[in-house]
Write a protein that holds these residues in place. Structure first.
Motif, PDB file in Angstrom:
ATOM      1  N   ASN A 151      -6.513   6.404  -0.129  1.00 13.84           N
ATOM      2  CA  ASN A 151      -6.279   5.205  -0.936  1.00 13.84           C
ATOM      3  C   ASN A 151      -5.447   4.189  -0.160  1.00 13.84           C
ATOM      4  OD1 ASN A 151      -7.673   6.316  -3.040  1.00 13.84           O
ATOM      5  ND2 ASN A 151      -5.863   6.932  -4.188  1.00 13.84           N
ATOM      6  N   TYR A 152      -4.443   4.669   0.550  1.00  8.65           N
ATOM      7  CA  TYR A 152      -3.604   3.800   1.380  1.00  8.65           C
ATOM      8  C   TYR A 152      -4.467   3.068   2.401  1.00  8.65           C
ATOM      9  CZ  TYR A 152      -0.043   2.513   4.831  1.00  8.65           C
ATOM     10  OH  TYR A 152       0.742   1.828   5.709  1.00  8.65           O
ATOM     11  N   VAL A 178      -6.695   0.382   0.742  1.00  4.68           N
ATOM     12  CA  VAL A 178      -5.978  -0.838   0.372  1.00  4.68           C
ATOM     13  C   VAL A 178      -5.694  -1.689   1.605  1.00  4.68           C
ATOM     14  CG1 VAL A 178      -3.803  -1.725  -0.532  1.00  4.68           C
ATOM     15  CG2 VAL A 178      -4.982   0.110  -1.720  1.00  4.68           C
ATOM     16  N   TYR A 203       0.767   4.168  -2.882  1.00  7.11           N
ATOM     17  CA  TYR A 203      -0.328   5.099  -3.112  1.00  7.11           C
ATOM     18  C   TYR A 203       0.010   6.471  -2.552  1.00  7.11           C
ATOM     19  CZ  TYR A 203      -2.948   1.000  -4.419  1.00  7.11           C
ATOM     20  OH  TYR A 203      -3.358  -0.133  -5.041  1.00  7.11           O
ATOM     21  N   ARG A 204      -0.317   7.512  -3.315  1.00  8.22           N
ATOM     22  CA  ARG A 204      -0.009   8.882  -2.893  1.00  8.22           C
ATOM     23  C   ARG A 204      -1.019   9.411  -1.892  1.00  8.22           C
ATOM     24  NH1 ARG A 204       1.469  11.660  -8.678  1.00  8.22           N
ATOM     25  NH2 ARG A 204       3.069  10.157  -9.242  1.00  8.22           N
ATOM     26  N   ASP A 205      -2.260   9.086  -2.104  1.00  9.70           N
ATOM     27  CA  ASP A 205      -3.327   9.622  -1.272  1.00  9.70           C
ATOM     28  C   ASP A 205      -3.503   8.755  -0.021  1.00  9.70           C
ATOM     29  OD1 ASP A 205      -5.460  11.132  -0.450  1.00  9.70           O
ATOM     30  OD2 ASP A 205      -6.885  10.272  -1.860  1.00  9.70           O
ATOM     31  N   ALA A 228       0.808  -1.222   0.000  1.00  6.55           N
ATOM     32  CA  ALA A 228       0.000   0.000   0.000  1.00  6.55           C
ATOM     33  C   ALA A 228       0.839   1.270   0.000  1.00  6.55           C
ATOM     34  CB  ALA A 228      -0.941  -0.004   1.205  1.00  6.55           C
TER      35      ALA A 228
END
Length: 66
Positions: A51-52, A55, A46-48, A43
């Motif tokens: 989102n992390y 996941v 992921y930049r955001d 995870a």
């Protein structure tokens, strides 16, 4: 000063007896820790942050359902 690392076999007898009698090991805990580390490692790409988090939660939900 006592060297805690030099207990030798005599100092570990109680621990070994407990393992033999109960059969309890830390295998499940170590497996869970490894799974958590792997989920976090995947995870991290992921930049955001949301989102992390998504996941991590999805992969852990899949792991507990299986």
């Amino acid at each position: 000063m006592e060297n805690k690392g030099a207990r030798g076999p005599a100092g570990c007898v109680r621990l070994i007896e407990g393992l033999i009698i109960t059969g309890a090991t830390t295998g499940k805990v170590e497996a869970n820790n490894t799974a958590i580390k792997n989920i976090k490692r995947i995870a991290r790409g992921y930049r955001d942050a949301s989102n992390y988090k998504s996941v991590v939660l999805l992969r852990s939900a899949v792991r507990t359902a299986a």
